[in-house]
Design a protein around this motif. Structure first.
Motif, PDB file in Angstrom:
ATOM      1  N   LEU A   1       8.311  -6.829  10.733  1.00  0.00           N
ATOM      2  CA  LEU A   1       7.184  -6.042  10.235  1.00  0.00           C
ATOM      3  C   LEU A   1       5.889  -6.837  10.284  1.00  0.00           C
ATOM      4  O   LEU A   1       4.841  -6.303  10.678  1.00  0.00           O
ATOM      5  N   ASN A   2       5.944  -8.101   9.892  1.00  0.00           N
ATOM      6  CA  ASN A   2       4.739  -8.928   9.928  1.00  0.00           C
ATOM      7  C   ASN A   2       4.234  -9.118  11.348  1.00  0.00           C
ATOM      8  O   ASN A   2       3.025  -9.143  11.604  1.00  0.00           O
ATOM      9  N   ASN A   3       5.153  -9.224  12.285  1.00  0.00           N
ATOM     10  CA  ASN A   3       4.766  -9.409  13.680  1.00  0.00           C
ATOM     11  C   ASN A   3       4.052  -8.185  14.237  1.00  0.00           C
ATOM     12  O   ASN A   3       3.128  -8.301  15.056  1.00  0.00           O
TER      13      ASN A   3
ATOM     14  N   TYR B   1       0.252  -8.967  -2.616  1.00  0.00           N
ATOM     15  CA  TYR B   1       0.863  -8.293  -3.764  1.00  0.00           C
ATOM     16  C   TYR B   1      -0.078  -7.244  -4.361  1.00  0.00           C
ATOM     17  O   TYR B   1       0.386  -6.264  -4.952  1.00  0.00           O
ATOM     18  N   PHE B   2      -1.379  -7.445  -4.211  1.00  0.00           N
ATOM     19  CA  PHE B   2      -2.336  -6.434  -4.668  1.00  0.00           C
ATOM     20  C   PHE B   2      -2.135  -5.122  -3.921  1.00  0.00           C
ATOM     21  O   PHE B   2      -2.233  -4.037  -4.503  1.00  0.00           O
ATOM     22  N   CYS B   3      -1.822  -5.213  -2.636  1.00  0.00           N
ATOM     23  CA  CYS B   3      -1.600  -3.995  -1.841  1.00  0.00           C
ATOM     24  C   CYS B   3      -0.346  -3.246  -2.290  1.00  0.00           C
ATOM     25  O   CYS B   3      -0.238  -2.037  -2.067  1.00  0.00           O
TER      26      CYS B   3
ATOM     27  N   SER C   1       1.099   1.278   0.025  1.00  0.00           N
ATOM     28  CA  SER C   1      -0.131   2.007  -0.306  1.00  0.00           C
ATOM     29  C   SER C   1      -0.178   3.387   0.338  1.00  0.00           C
ATOM     30  O   SER C   1      -0.459   4.387  -0.329  1.00  0.00           O
ATOM     31  N   PHE C   2       0.094   3.449   1.624  1.00  0.00           N
ATOM     32  CA  PHE C   2      -0.074   4.702   2.355  1.00  0.00           C
ATOM     33  C   PHE C   2       0.803   5.836   1.821  1.00  0.00           C
ATOM     34  O   PHE C   2       0.315   6.962   1.656  1.00  0.00           O
ATOM     35  N   PRO C   3       2.105   5.628   1.531  1.00  0.00           N
ATOM     36  CA  PRO C   3       2.933   6.752   1.061  1.00  0.00           C
ATOM     37  C   PRO C   3       2.407   7.398  -0.218  1.00  0.00           C
ATOM     38  O   PRO C   3       2.372   8.628  -0.332  1.00  0.00           O
ATOM     39  N   VAL C   4       1.982   6.605  -1.192  1.00  0.00           N
ATOM     40  CA  VAL C   4       1.507   7.166  -2.457  1.00  0.00           C
ATOM     41  C   VAL C   4       0.183   7.887  -2.263  1.00  0.00           C
ATOM     42  O   VAL C   4      -0.056   8.955  -2.859  1.00  0.00           O
ATOM     43  N   MET C   5      -0.693   7.337  -1.439  1.00  0.00           N
ATOM     44  CA  MET C   5      -1.968   8.014  -1.178  1.00  0.00           C
ATOM     45  C   MET C   5      -1.730   9.349  -0.469  1.00  0.00           C
ATOM     46  O   MET C   5      -2.431  10.337  -0.732  1.00  0.00           O
ATOM     47  N   LEU C   6      -0.725   9.394   0.398  1.00  0.00           N
ATOM     48  CA  LEU C   6      -0.374  10.656   1.049  1.00  0.00           C
ATOM     49  C   LEU C   6       0.134  11.671   0.034  1.00  0.00           C
ATOM     50  O   LEU C   6      -0.238  12.854   0.076  1.00  0.00           O
TER      51      LEU C   6
ATOM     52  N   GLY D   1      -1.273  -6.172   6.056  1.00  0.00           N
ATOM     53  CA  GLY D   1      -0.935  -5.028   6.890  1.00  0.00           C
ATOM     54  C   GLY D   1       0.375  -4.356   6.527  1.00  0.00           C
ATOM     55  O   GLY D   1       0.454  -3.128   6.387  1.00  0.00           O
ATOM     56  N   THR D   2       1.417  -5.157   6.360  1.00  0.00           N
ATOM     57  CA  THR D   2       2.741  -4.599   6.058  1.00  0.00           C
ATOM     58  C   THR D   2       2.743  -3.844   4.735  1.00  0.00           C
ATOM     59  O   THR D   2       3.230  -2.705   4.637  1.00  0.00           O
ATOM     60  N   ASN D   3       2.197  -4.459   3.704  1.00  0.00           N
ATOM     61  CA  ASN D   3       2.215  -3.828   2.383  1.00  0.00           C
ATOM     62  C   ASN D   3       1.301  -2.615   2.299  1.00  0.00           C
ATOM     63  O   ASN D   3       1.583  -1.683   1.532  1.00  0.00           O
TER      64      ASN D   3
END
Length: 700
Positions: free
Chosen positions: A39-41, A288-290, A59-64, A52-54
């Protein structure tokens, strides 16, 4: 529309399960050794680096879900005509919402709440065990001569912080008053506040163990200087110490006994959460903030929109001081503002306190009173006493700011065959709004069977009975009340007999002057608030991603590209928080100001087209009819026939509830905690399967 609503909820549920699955995978060895490198790659590009990974996974699923929730709530917003046949819910669903645990300090806990709480705690224990299993297999000695058990002790302390971070991922959702996520599962902010309290206690306990563990570790290994380290390449220990110090103050003042006896201190110290978040992020780091970003981001949007709404002074039309020490405030409201019964309005009176906001139930029904909104305020504390004194002193103007109203997404109480509503003192306020809604439905949906209503209201003094008069609109006739099949039992505990009417205090009604700049009460984002909230949320989050990518790619990455220089770790955290604030500020302000401009233009046009007749009576006489109904301590004649009075007695909830007939009886209670717990225990006893409990209160 029905299929669209079902589809949206299904998508949200699927995305949420996927999001939970990711949280479940994080502690595992597979995620650390197999998934993380891949994922990091692919995701940690030069635009987002280690975030990027986090951002994608957390973040993206909850915002969706938040955006889809806005669309769902918009489709559900306008009330449809009620069906003539009431849909029955399954016995399993009834059982899941029945109280199974009624005790301090947890309060009233339903079967489904207890199940989820147990599962959540079990998950945290499982996650900690997996973190330690993976960590103990690859121990890193941070100091020469460090013993294995000391390294394991450090690892345990560190992983306790990871578990606390998991709690923070959920911490801010319950306190987001205008949340589009909570209604998806039938919750409101006021009913979810106990989850915030539970998560707050749990996270603070974990962070305290995390901090104490590291202090012990540093003391054992002679590294106490690490407490003052502010690393340029890794997390800041100093920021962590400051964060836990702030958390300790917030935690101590939020304990139940402290909160009840010194509420103002609790209220003010809780505003230290801003500093707490800043130092917490500086300690945890950008990655971790993400992971916890969605809750904080949505809370920031909601909090700033509430700030914008509160900057306007609400148009207060009138105020009435009832003989029982209750103040009724009547506001002008936008005709397009829709809210359900039991909704809450937060009120601030700057002349009393610039900072204090207090919640009160809206008593007016938005269908029956389309241009007015009213709340009842009982004089029980210093703030309410000062307000009552100002109203009693016949002021001609009172500046008031409001936030809200906030409340349930539907009139859920209509699903029951019968309603038993138990109130104590000013706890009758939400039931006034329910009765008015039932009056409206009985007049506009003749084919729908309105629930039978049994209202049990307990008052201290006979003067408190005047609150019953506000239950009915002045224009409603006794025949309309008869359609409700309303039965009221009023208990006056401290008066053994009905006092003479000439001993009652006089009612005071005040017609207040308004400033041209005062605005009718309306939603922060106009009538189509849910769609506009989706616009604000989407635009601010997309703007955040764009600006973060630009700053990272063209400012931070060139510094770190050659590997000879490292960009300060804490500066990355500050960039993240700064960009969140800027994006929320820009998107929310732009939409709010544009809608405000449109609303002002409409109001000006309406005023210009309005024909104002010459008044034949003075403003003081406009309240004559209502005042006459409230001058007596007993309710007006429309209610007397439906009311049975008990002086010098207390109700027997056990007998009343167990004698109620019907297969589906909704039991609503609003009042002191002892009353709520007593009613909840009866409903959870299993002696009557037809009782379905619901508590209406901020205090759990």
């Amino acid at each position: 529309m029905g299929s669209s609503v079902v589809l949206i909820r299904t998508i949200c549920f699927a995305v949420f399960l996927g999001w939970l699955l990711v949280w479940a995978l994080i502690p595992t060895k597979v995620y650390k050794n197999t998934w993380t490198p891949k994922l990091n790659n692919k995701l940690n590009s030069t635009y987002f680096r280690e975030q990027g990974t986090n951002l994608l996974l957390f973040s993206f699923p909850v915002m969706l879900i938040a955006l889809l929730g806005c669309v769902y709530l918009h489709l559900q917003k306008k009330p449809n005509k009620l069906q003539s046949k009431r849909k029955m819910r399954s016995p399993r669903l009834f059982f899941s919402q029945r109280p199974v645990l009624v005790m301090a300090p947890l309060g009233i806990v339903t079967a489904i709440e207890l199940t989820i709480a147990v599962m959540f705690v079990a998950f945290l224990i499982w996650a900690l065990a997996n973190y330690l299993y993976v960590s103990f297999g690859h121990l890193h000695m941070h100091k020469a001569g460090e013993k294995v058990w000391q390294a394991k002790f450090r690892s345990v302390s560190l992983r306790l912080g990871y578990i606390g971070n998991t709690c923070w991922a959920f911490l801010f959702f319950p306190v987001t008053r205008g949340s589009s996520i909570l209604p998806l599962v039938g919750l409101t902010s006021e009913s979810s506040i106990k989850y915030h309290i539970w998560l707050g206690h749990l996270s603070n306990a974990l962070f305290a163990l995390h901090a104490v563990g590291f202090l012990i570790y540093w003391a054992m290994t002679n590294q106490m200087a690490e407490v003052l380290e502010w690393s340029e390449t890794y997390v800041s220990n100093v920021a962590g110490v400051i964060a836990i110090a702030i958390a300790t103050v917030i935690w101590a003042t939020s304990l139940p006994r402290f909160r009840r006896k010194m509420f103002e201190l609790f209220f003010y110290t809780h505003h230290l959460y801003i500093l707490y978040i800043i130092f917490y992020v500086l300690h945890a780091g950008p990655a971790y903030f993400c992971m916890i970003l969605p809750g904080i981001f949505l809370f920031a949007v909601d909090r700033y929109l509430r700030f914008l709404q509160s900057r306007n002074r609400a148009r207060l039309l009138s105020a009435r001081a009832l003989p029982c020490g209750v103040v009724e405030l009547n506001f002008s409201k936008s005709p397009g503002l829709y809210y359900n019964p039991t909704s809450i309005l937060f009120v601030n009176v700057p002349s009393i306190s610039e900072l204090q906001w207090h919640p009160f139930t809206v008593t007016f029904n938005c269908n029956m009173e389309q241009d007015k909104l009213s709340i009842l305020i009982k004089t029980e504390g210093s703030w309410t006493q000062k307000l009552y004194q100002q109203i009693s002193s016949s002021v001609d103007r009172l500046e008031v700011s409001v936030e809200g109203p906030y409340g349930p997404n539907s009139a859920h109480f209509l699903r029951h065959e019968s309603l038993v509503m138990v109130s104590g003192g000013s706890g009758i306020s939400p039931f006034i709004s329910i009765v008015r809604e039932l009056i409206f439905q009985s007049n506009n949906n003749p084919d729908y069977k309105i629930p039978n209503v049994h209202l049990i209201c307990v008052f201290k003094k006979s003067a408190d009975l005047s609150m019953l008069n506000i239950m009915l609109p002045v224009s409603d006739a006794p025949t309309e009340l008869a359609k409700l099949q309303l039965q009221i039992e009023a208990y006056v505990t401290r008066d053994s007999e009905q006092p003479k009417t000439d001993t009652q205090k006089e009612l005071q009604s005040i017609w207040l002057k308004s400033n041209p700049s005062d605005s009718p009460v309306s939603g922060a984002l106009s009538c189509n608030s849910w769609l506009w909230l989706a616009v604000v949320t989407a635009s601010s989050f997309v703007m955040f991603l764009l600006l973060l990518g630009i700053v990272t790619r063209f400012y931070i990455y060139p510094i770190e590209r050659n590997g000879t220089e490292v960009y300060h770790y804490s500066y990355k955290c500050l960039w993240d928080m700064f960009l969140v604030c800027v994006c929320v500020f820009l998107a929310s302000s732009a939409v709010y100001l544009w809608l405000k401009k449109q609303q002002n233009a409409i109001e000006v046009k309406q005023i210009q087209n309005m024909e104002v007749p010459t008044p034949k009576t003075s403003p003081a006489s406009w309240f004559y009819t209502a005042d006459r109904e409230l001058e007596e301590s007993l309710p007006n004649q429309c209610l007397v026939q439906a009311t049975k009075f008990h002086f010098g007695e207390r109700p027997n909830p056990n007998k009343i509830l167990l004698d109620v007939k019907g297969t589906d009886v909704g039991v609503l209670v609003c009042g002191p905690r002892k009353m709520r717990h007593e009613v909840a225990k009866i409903c959870s006893s299993g002696l009557a399967d037809n009782l379905h409990f619901e508590s209406i209160s901020f205090s759990w």
